[in-house]
Design a protein around this motif. Structure first.
Motif, PDB file in Angstrom:
ATOM      1  N   HIS A  46      42.820 -29.660  54.418  1.00  0.00           N
ATOM      2  CA  HIS A  46      43.239 -30.984  54.890  1.00  0.00           C
ATOM      3  C   HIS A  46      41.977 -31.827  55.063  1.00  0.00           C
ATOM      4  CE1 HIS A  46      45.779 -33.832  57.258  1.00  0.00           C
ATOM      5  NE2 HIS A  46      44.597 -34.135  57.757  1.00  0.00           N
ATOM      6  N   HIS A  47      41.924 -32.996  54.435  1.00  0.00           N
ATOM      7  CA  HIS A  47      40.729 -33.835  54.487  1.00  0.00           C
ATOM      8  C   HIS A  47      41.093 -35.286  54.770  1.00  0.00           C
ATOM      9  CE1 HIS A  47      41.591 -35.777  50.606  1.00  0.00           C
ATOM     10  NE2 HIS A  47      42.036 -34.587  50.217  1.00  0.00           N
TER      11      HIS A  47
ATOM     12  N   ARG B 288      45.897 -33.317  51.254  1.00  0.00           N
ATOM     13  CA  ARG B 288      45.891 -31.861  51.307  1.00  0.00           C
ATOM     14  C   ARG B 288      45.817 -31.272  49.899  1.00  0.00           C
ATOM     15  NH1 ARG B 288      49.791 -29.711  56.273  1.00  0.00           N
ATOM     16  NH2 ARG B 288      48.501 -30.645  57.921  1.00  0.00           N
TER      17      ARG B 288
ATOM     18  N   LYS C 219      33.240 -22.565  54.577  1.00  0.00           N
ATOM     19  CA  LYS C 219      33.298 -23.334  55.827  1.00  0.00           C
ATOM     20  C   LYS C 219      31.906 -23.811  56.224  1.00  0.00           C
ATOM     21  CE  LYS C 219      32.887 -21.582  59.790  1.00  0.00           C
ATOM     22  NZ  LYS C 219      32.929 -20.829  61.056  1.00  0.00           N
TER      23      LYS C 219
ATOM     24  N   ASP D 272      34.704 -33.628  57.602  1.00  0.00           N
ATOM     25  CA  ASP D 272      35.833 -33.494  58.531  1.00  0.00           C
ATOM     26  C   ASP D 272      37.043 -32.926  57.800  1.00  0.00           C
ATOM     27  OD1 ASP D 272      37.499 -33.607  60.678  1.00  0.00           O
ATOM     28  OD2 ASP D 272      37.812 -35.777  60.591  1.00  0.00           O
TER      29      ASP D 272
ATOM     30  N   LYS E 274      40.057 -29.432  57.687  1.00  0.00           N
ATOM     31  CA  LYS E 274      40.702 -28.282  58.304  1.00  0.00           C
ATOM     32  C   LYS E 274      41.142 -27.349  57.170  1.00  0.00           C
ATOM     33  CE  LYS E 274      40.568 -29.991  62.521  1.00  0.00           C
ATOM     34  NZ  LYS E 274      39.690 -29.401  63.564  1.00  0.00           N
TER      35      LYS E 274
ATOM     36  N   ILE F 137      47.670 -24.669  59.411  1.00  0.00           N
ATOM     37  CA  ILE F 137      47.019 -25.944  59.750  1.00  0.00           C
ATOM     38  C   ILE F 137      47.850 -26.725  60.764  1.00  0.00           C
ATOM     39  CG2 ILE F 137      46.434 -28.233  58.855  1.00  0.00           C
ATOM     40  CD1 ILE F 137      45.353 -26.976  56.384  1.00  0.00           C
TER      41      ILE F 137
ATOM     42  N   SER G  48      45.855 -26.559  64.265  1.00  0.00           N
ATOM     43  CA  SER G  48      45.105 -27.772  64.607  1.00  0.00           C
ATOM     44  C   SER G  48      45.570 -28.388  65.917  1.00  0.00           C
ATOM     45  CB  SER G  48      45.220 -28.796  63.473  1.00  0.00           C
ATOM     46  OG  SER G  48      46.573 -29.160  63.257  1.00  0.00           O
TER      47      SER G  48
ATOM     48  N   ASN H 296      42.090 -27.411  68.246  1.00  0.00           N
ATOM     49  CA  ASN H 296      41.630 -28.561  67.471  1.00  0.00           C
ATOM     50  C   ASN H 296      40.150 -28.494  67.113  1.00  0.00           C
ATOM     51  OD1 ASN H 296      42.108 -31.205  66.279  1.00  0.00           O
ATOM     52  ND2 ASN H 296      40.811 -31.982  67.925  1.00  0.00           N
TER      53      ASN H 296
ATOM     54  N   LYS I 176      38.480 -26.007  66.038  1.00  0.00           N
ATOM     55  CA  LYS I 176      38.193 -25.081  64.946  1.00  0.00           C
ATOM     56  C   LYS I 176      38.326 -25.764  63.587  1.00  0.00           C
ATOM     57  CE  LYS I 176      39.443 -20.730  67.207  1.00  0.00           C
ATOM     58  NZ  LYS I 176      40.231 -19.469  67.081  1.00  0.00           N
ATOM     59  N   ILE I 177      37.732 -25.125  62.568  1.00  0.00           N
ATOM     60  CA  ILE I 177      37.841 -25.609  61.197  1.00  0.00           C
ATOM     61  C   ILE I 177      38.826 -24.757  60.415  1.00  0.00           C
ATOM     62  CG2 ILE I 177      36.598 -25.899  59.003  1.00  0.00           C
ATOM     63  CD1 ILE I 177      34.119 -26.589  60.581  1.00  0.00           C
TER      64      ILE I 177
ATOM     65  N   TYR J 171      41.942 -21.966  60.183  1.00  0.00           N
ATOM     66  CA  TYR J 171      43.106 -21.400  60.870  1.00  0.00           C
ATOM     67  C   TYR J 171      43.746 -20.371  59.943  1.00  0.00           C
ATOM     68  CZ  TYR J 171      42.400 -25.794  63.333  1.00  0.00           C
ATOM     69  OH  TYR J 171      41.843 -26.847  64.022  1.00  0.00           O
TER      70      TYR J 171
END
Length: 353
Positions: free
Chosen positions: A162-163, A192, A211, A218, A220, A241, A245, A249, A251-252, A254
């Motif tokens: 997710h960006h 995504r 990662k 930014d 996920k 995600i 998230s 929140n 964390k990068i 999941y």
């Protein structure tokens, strides 16, 4: 095979290096590219003859539809696909003929290769969309994948990235470097991207190293579980995600395995009257101080020093607010069963917020 756009492109390139007008005719002898735009669309008799004989035709005099010059068939895969004509006295322009025709054939071959690649990439993209939505793989589907160089029987997992919209170009560049041959990426929404990765003992380590490369971006990352049918791995990654998230929140990455419990009990939480507890906390005093204190207390596992520092209040103020929450809800933080109800209310709030 020989489009008007390509024909005119060849003409323009040739006329940059030779001082004579160049015409390109299609396989019907019609001019489709020319340094003299007024001639486009007209029939060229010399080209018709060259197509019939598959040999160079030279014209020495003006005719109704032709001018003096040489007309050389253009071949692609042993088929005459058009004719290139150079206007001028044959004895003068003849030396340019072979050079010009070879250059034209190379450009046509290059254009064909590019188009063939684009078509294959489109077929692969269409196949991948079908792949990630397919609950079973028929023999025809498997064979179609093989024809595109995709073995759907390889063990794979799906990871979703997710960006932010403004970072799409950067993220795509990083993904391109990350993927191995035989791994694929596909957009599943505007922000995504699903990555279809080979699954082995090193896959998670690869994702963790990825990662580290994107920590300044930014994003996920959701990791699905291995499943023979990647549609289910994709669903896991999306849920990882969506749920992770909200609960973690900061964390990068999941991994679905870490949020599996929350996903499975989500339907149960939706039937639980946790909203009533949150409402009692948030409505007190018509402000968000108590609710913020409650959420931070839960997020920091009840460590009061961290909670006080995080929301910038004195320890005594924190104790006052926690006591107030207990009074409002009739639930105590130091009673395991009552704490479970508070935790459940917290989780439900976070998942639905």
């Amino acid at each position: 095979m020989l489009s008007k756009k390509l024909a005119q492109n060849i003409v323009d390139k040739m006329m940059e290096v030779i001082p004579y007008n160049v015409n390109i005719m299609n396989n019907k002898g019609i001019i489709i590219g020319s340094g003299d735009s007024s001639r486009i669309g007209s029939i060229h008799e010399g080209a018709v003859d060259a197509l019939d004989t598959k040999e160079t035709v030279e014209i020495f005099e003006n005719h109704k539809y032709t001018k003096p010059g040489v007309n050389i068939p253009i071949f692609f895969r042993n088929e005459a696909v058009g004719v290139i004509g150079i206007t001028g006295l044959p004895e003068i322009v003849r030396p340019f003929g072979q050079l010009v025709s070879i250059t034209a054939e190379l450009l046509i071959s290059q254009e064909y290769s590019i188009n063939e690649h684009i078509i294959k990439q489109k077929l692969i993209e269409e196949f991948i969309y079908e792949w990630i939505n397919n609950k079973e793989y028929s023999e025809e589907f498997i064979q179609r994948g093989n024809s595109l160089g995709i073995d759907v029987n390889n063990e794979r997992i799906v990871t979703v990235i997710h960006h932010e919209d403004k970072q799409e170009k950067k993220v795509k560049s990083l993904i391109k470097k990350f993927l191995k041959d035989g791994e694929y990426s596909i957009h599943i929404s505007s922000n995504r991207i699903a990555l279809i990765l080979f699954y082995n003992n090193y896959t998670i380590n690869r994702i963790n190293r990825f990662k580290e490369q994107v920590e300044k971006v930014d994003i996920k990352i959701g990791i699905g579980r291995f499943n023979k049918f990647i549609m289910y791995s994709l669903m896991d990654a999306v849920n990882a995600i969506n749920i992770g998230s909200k609960l973690y929140n900061e964390k990068i990455i999941y991994d679905y395995k870490t949020i599996k419990f929350f996903h499975e009990v989500k339907s149960l939480l939706n039937r639980y009257d946790g909203d009533n507890i949150i409402k009692k906390i948030s409505d007190e005093g018509n402000d968000k101080e108590l609710l913020q204190t409650f959420l931070t207390h839960m997020e920091m596992n009840g460590e009061k020093v961290k909670v006080s520092d995080s929301i910038h209040i004195h320890r005594n103020t924190l104790n006052y607010r926690l006591n107030k929450i207990e009074e409002l809800t009739n639930l105590r933080f130091d009673n395991y069963l009552e704490l479970y109800q508070l935790i459940t209310a917290y989780i439900r709030y976070k998942l639905n917020s």
